[in-house]
Design a protein around this motif. Structure first.
Motif: not given
Length: 133
Positions: A82-89, A91-107, A112-114
């Motif tokens: 649970v914790k690892r997947v949420r970190a990989l994904n 935050t909800t806002d792709p523009d605020q997600s950390g570099d190389n997270t799934i949402r930053a890359l594809y959201g 529409e956050n993928t």
């Protein structure tokens, strides 16, 4: 401790042919896919999934988005999944997600956050029951 969690690869990602890229991120990070299905969610399933938001003004938009085209429901297993997947994904806002997270890359946006991931072991169990019976 091995844990299981639910992930949805949402319609916007499926529409853009990102299933393989997203699965690769989870597997590359030591998570194992134990269940997976491509499906078009029913109104009932989407409403059940988002039940905690039923009284909120954006509820109908959530349901409409989740049912607009196919999605992929999957169960991932791994240490602290649970914790690892949420970190990989990210935050909800792709523009605020950390570099190389799934949402930053594809959201595309907050709406529409993928991907979706369970926020706790309890939510994971409830959501696995919704999507896989």
């Amino acid at each position: 401790m091995l844990e299981r969690t639910l992930v949805l690869i949402k319609p916007d990602a499926v529409e853009r042919n990102l299933i393989g890229k997203i699965l690769t991120e989870y597997e590359r990070n030591g998570l194992k896919v134990t269940k997976m299905k491509l499906m078009k969610a029913s109104q009932e399933t989407a409403a059940q999934h988002y039940a905690e938001h039923q009284e909120k003004p954006f509820f109908e938009r959530l349901v409409s988005y989740l049912t607009r085209s196919p999605l992929v429901a999957l169960v991932l297993e791994g240490e602290e999944a649970v914790k690892r997947v949420r970190a990989l994904n990210g935050t909800t806002d792709p523009d605020q997600s950390g570099d190389n997270t799934i949402r930053a890359l594809y959201g595309k946006s907050v709406s529409e956050n993928t991907v979706h991931a369970s926020d706790s072991a309890e939510s994971a169990q409830r959501e696995m029951n919704i999507w896989f019976g």
